[in-house]
Each structure stands twice: as structure tokens, then as C-alpha cells.
Design an enzyme around this catalytic site. Structure first.
Site, short mmCIF file in Angstrom:
data_model
loop_
_atom_site.label_atom_id
_atom_site.label_comp_id
_atom_site.label_asym_id
_atom_site.label_seq_id
_atom_site.Cartn_x
_atom_site.Cartn_y
_atom_site.Cartn_z
N TYR A 166 0.86 -1.18 0.00
CA TYR A 166 0.00 0.00 0.00
C TYR A 166 0.90 1.23 0.00
O TYR A 166 1.82 1.33 0.81
CB TYR A 166 -0.91 0.00 1.24
CG TYR A 166 -1.79 1.22 1.33
CD1 TYR A 166 -2.84 1.41 0.43
CD2 TYR A 166 -1.56 2.21 2.29
CE1 TYR A 166 -3.65 2.55 0.50
CE2 TYR A 166 -2.37 3.35 2.37
CZ TYR A 166 -3.40 3.50 1.46
OH TYR A 166 -4.20 4.62 1.52
N ASP A 268 9.47 3.29 -0.48
CA ASP A 268 8.41 3.93 0.31
C ASP A 268 8.71 3.61 1.77
O ASP A 268 8.44 2.52 2.25
CB ASP A 268 7.05 3.37 -0.13
CG ASP A 268 5.91 3.94 0.70
OD1 ASP A 268 6.20 4.59 1.72
OD2 ASP A 268 4.75 3.73 0.32
N LYS A 296 4.25 9.89 8.23
CA LYS A 296 3.95 9.30 9.54
C LYS A 296 4.89 9.80 10.65
O LYS A 296 4.85 10.96 11.01
CB LYS A 296 3.93 7.78 9.45
CG LYS A 296 2.74 7.27 8.58
CD LYS A 296 2.45 5.81 8.85
CE LYS A 296 1.48 5.21 7.83
NZ LYS A 296 0.09 5.35 8.15
#
Ligand SMILES: Cc1ncc(COP(=O)(O)O)c(C=O)c1O
Length: 458
Positions: A166, A268, A296
Site C-alpha cells: 500500500y 516507500d 507518519k
């Protein structure tokens, strides 16, 4: 050597689910009530569909340190931590002070300020692949923007992504995030399966899917699509199906393959970023991607994203060949939060504290799982870890996800929540241990997990 796990009786799992769900409802009537109300004004009653989980989402009133309180006043040790965005824990005093100060000086200028510069310098210092960096507001934006730079640099449209990864909710990468066995196609040549309706039909033609931990499949795909692919984007450690680690040399192999095919490699690191090591994945594995994406936990709980890499690539933005825009990019609240987080809160001892507790929790989980021969395995890296509800060890999306006992995992989530341990719902995520977690949090978590396993094997 592989052990022979027990088979958990599905009737027992069902009995636990029923009992724990009833208990959850008894403890959290106000969450239920406000969720019913929320459903009238918001689809599914939430702002991100990831939050719409059964039986209904917990609504939160406040949080402090490593603990969080729901709207009914129940207290939890928080291992969810905003899907791993709070390595700093909640309301860290240095961040509270810094953000109060910044709020008093204005929360948005949409003109640059010095903190963003100091933050960029710290990103260059911390993350080896970054020579230049741009800030945005989320992980989704970071991967979207990095892809644009990569496509511009290489002059091609197609990208390769890993099945089951994801990377946020923009069209190109919202493909094959959790494809069903019926849709996914052959293991070595997976189909590209859009994860949502509303994505134009031809978008999927630019996203090629390969399995994780299979360098040969990547090599083959890049040969078949020679001259068409701009970049391979990958979560270097898969963290949206629990946790799946790279085989030895996998990351080195895909670096070699992408270089050989003239294709960029994008890591990522939205989840791995500062949580697996102070400088992210490249501090652990001997490999340098061309671009990395972060978000994050670098922001200390404020919304931020970042992407960066070699100056030669980022120059396309300098030269106005690639547009990178955003009203809130580099805003003073997020910049201050990230700067304080990276330079004053996440100091080496703080990382060590979180990692040590995470290691300890993983060792306890492993001991319990092995003692009771549960059909699970434990994966831990840095401040992150989880029990995978499958056995033996998963190597890719299919072995991780299609073998999972979803009911068992739901029973686990409810059982923990009812005993004051908040885990991210669903099996996508993992625990994050913050720098504010305590030995008592770990001991309590271990005790509750062992109670759960004892119930399952009673
Ligand atoms: C690896 C990875 N990349 C990107 C994203 C998207 O980040 P955001 O939710 O901030 O848009 C996520 C979110 O969970 C993620 O796990």
C-alpha cells in the site's frame, strides 16, 4: 526446522468473538452512540475508510504518553499510535511546548520559514539517499510526487509495484493492494487489480504488479516491458500485511536489476522511516534507492510527508519541469513538529529504548506461540512487530494474507482491546512501540496475549 502448529478450533474462536464483542459493546456504548450519529453526516461515520472497522470504531477523547482514552473513559496502552505515526508517543512535552509556541506565532503563512530549512537539512543528514527533499502533507502525496519526478526523469509512464503493498490512495498505486484469489491471476505474473471503483479504466495499464521477494519476476517483467518502465516502487519491508521481511539479498538484487534496466528504484519508507532505525532502511540493508518517501512518524503526530533523493533527480522540480505544489507544504506547525521530533525527541537513546521494548515484546510473543504451538509466527524490526496469523513464515502477499485466519485475528483484537491493549484494527498493521512506552506496558501486553492463547488452547 518447521514446527507442527495446532489447529485452532473455529467453534472456539467463534465463541470468543461472540463473548468479546458483547463485552466490547458493553464497555463502549458512547462510541457506538456517536458512531450511529456520525454515519448520518459522514460515509461509514469516519473520515478515512481504514477507520471503519467492526463492530464500530472506538471514538477517542484524549491521549497522553503511551496511553489513550476512549469516549467512554476506558484507558488503553496504545500500540496503534496512529497507524505507526507516533514513535514519539502522545503529547510529548517538548512537542506540546514547541507547538504551543508556534501556534502563538501563526499556524500558516504559505511562505517559507527557517524551520523548514533546518528540517530539510536534518532529513539530508539522517536519510542517506536524500540530497534534496521536498515536503508535502501525507504519505499519499509523497509517493505520488516521487512517481512524478521519476516519470519525468526517465521519460516513461509505467511503474512497477509489489502485490499487497500500500502506497497511499492515489490512482496509479491503488492497485493490487489486497487482491482476492479470484482476481489476482498467476503468482509469477499477477494481474493489476484496481482496489477502488472510480479510477479511470486505462490507469491500470501503467501499473505492473510483481510478487515481493522474487527478483526473477522483476527482471522478467522489466525485460518484457523494456523501455517502458520509469520506476519500481517498493515498501522495502512490507508493512501493510502485518510485516514481511525481505529475503537476504532481495533488496540488493532489485537494486542491481533496476540499474541494469535503467529504471529508478523508489523506497516507500512511510512506515519504516524512523521506526526501524534512526536513518530508515538504508541504515540496516546495504542498498541505496534513487528516491525515498517518508511521512507518519517523522512528523511527531502532525500531518507531513516528504520525498527526496539525488539532486540530479530533484532538479526537475528546481527547473520547473515537474510541478510540486501545495498550500500547506512546509507549513510552520508541521515543520516545527518534525524538526523538534527529529532533532530533540528522537535522540539515539530514545530509539534504543523503543527498540529494546519491541524486541522484548517479540521474544515474549514468540515464547508463548511456541509453548502452545500456535499456528502463528512473530516478525519484529526496530520499534515495529506483530504476530502473523499464519504459519510458516510468510514471504510475500499471497503467503501472508491468503493463509490468515481472519476470525482469529478479530478475536485477538477484541480480546486485547477489552483488556486495555489497543492494537491497530485489522491485520494490515503491526505494533509500534513509542519512546514513551514503559516496561509496565510491555508486561501488561504480554500477560494479555498469554491469556488469549491460553483461552484458545483450553
Ligand atoms: C507504506 C505506506 N505508504 C504510504 C501510505 C500513505 O500514507 P498516508 O496515509 O499518510 O497518505 C501508507 C499509509 O498507511 C503506508 O503505509
Amino acid at each position: 526446522m518447521l514446527r507442527e502448529p495446532i489447529t485452532v478450533d473455529p467453534r472456539l474462536v467463534e465463541e470468543i468473538v461472540m463473548r468479546e464483542e458483547a463485552e466490547f459493546r458493553r464497555r463502549t456504548p458512547r462510541s457506538h452512540e456517536i458512531h450511529e450519529r456520525a454515519k448520518k453526516s459522514m460515509p461509514a461515520g469516519v473520515s478515512s475508510s481504514f477507520q471503519a472497522v467492526p463492530p464500530y470504531p472506538l471514538f477517542i477523547s484524549h491521549a497522553q504518553g503511551s496511553h489513550i482514552w476512549d469516549y467512554d473513559g476506558n484507558e488503553y496502552a496504545d500500540f496503534h499510535l496512529g497507524f505507526g505515526s507516533l514513535l514519539v508517543g502522545h503529547a510529548h512535552p517538548l512537542l506540546v511546548e514547541a507547538l504551543r509556541d508556534q501556534l502563538g506565532k501563526g499556524s500558516l503563512y504559505s511562505l517559507p520559514g527557517p524551520d523548514t530549512v533546518f528540517l530539510a537539512e536534518e532529513m539530508v543528514r539522517r536519510f542517506a539517499p536524500i540530497e534534496q527533499v521536498r515536503f508535502c502533507n501525507s504519505g499519499t502525496e509523497a509517493t505520488m510526487d516521487a512517481l512524478r519526478v521519476a516519470r519525468a526523469h526517465v521519460g516513461r509512464d509505467k511503474v512497477v509495484k509489489i502485490e499487497g503493498s500500500y502506497h497511499g490512495h492515489h490512482d496509479t498505486l491503488l492497485m493490487s493492494t489486497k487482491p482476492s484469489a479470484a482476481d489476482a491471476g498467476p503468482a509469477d505474473h499477477p494481474n493489476t487489480v484496481p482496489a477502488s471503483q472510480g479510477i479511470p479504466g486505462d490507469v491500470k495499464n501503467n501499473t505492473i504488479i510483481v510478487p515481493y521477494n522474487d527478483p526473477q519476476a522483476l527482471d522478467r517483467v522489466l525485460t518484457e516491458h523494456a523501455g517502458e518502465v520509469a520506476a519500481v516502487i517498493i515498501e522495502p519491508v512490507m508493512m501493510n500485511i502485518g510485516i514481511v521481511l525481505p529475503d537476504e539479498n532481495y533488496l540488493v538484487s532489485i537494486r542491481e536489476i533496476t540499474l541494469r534496466h535503467g529504471v529508478l528504484l523508489i523506497f516507500d519508507e512511510v512506515k519504516t522511516g524512523v521506526t526501524v532505525a534512526p536513518g530508515g532502511i538504508t541504515e540496516i540493508y546495504p542498498v541505496q534507492p534513487d528516491l525515498i518517501c517518508l511521512a507518519k512518524s517523522i512528523g511527531g503526530g502532525m500531518p507531513i510527508g516528504a520525498f527526496g533523493g539525488r539532486e540530479e533527480l530533484m532538479r526537475h522540480i528546481t527547473n520547473w519541469e515537474v510541478l510540486h505544489l501545495g498550500t500547506f507544504n512546509g507549513n510552520p506547525m508541521s515543520s516545527r513538529a518534525a524538526l523538534v521530533t527529529l532533532t530533540r525527541v528522537l535522540i539515539p537513546e530514545a530509539h534504543t529504548h523503543a527498540h529494546d521494548l519491541s524486541k522484548q515484546l517479540a521474544a515474549s510473543y514468540t515464547g508463548i506461540i511456541e509453548e502452545f504451538d500456535m499456528p502463528m509466527h512473530v516478525v519484529q524490526i526496530g520499534a515495529k512487530g506483530c504476530a502473523m496469523f499464519s504459519y510458516p513464515r510468510a514471504r510475500d502477499y499471497r503467503t501472508a494474507w491468503w493463509h490468515v485466519d481472519m476470525r482469529l485475528s478479530y478475536a485477538y483484537w477484541l480480546f486485547l482491546a477489552n483488556r486495555g491493549i489497543l492494537f491497530p484494527p485489522g491485520l494490515d498493521d503491526q505494533w509500534t512501540i513509542s519512546i514513551q512506552h514503559t516496561q509496565a506496558d510491555i508486561d501488561h501486553h504480554t500477560h494479555v496475549f498469554s491469556q488469549f492463547v491460553k483461552e484458545l488452547t483450553r
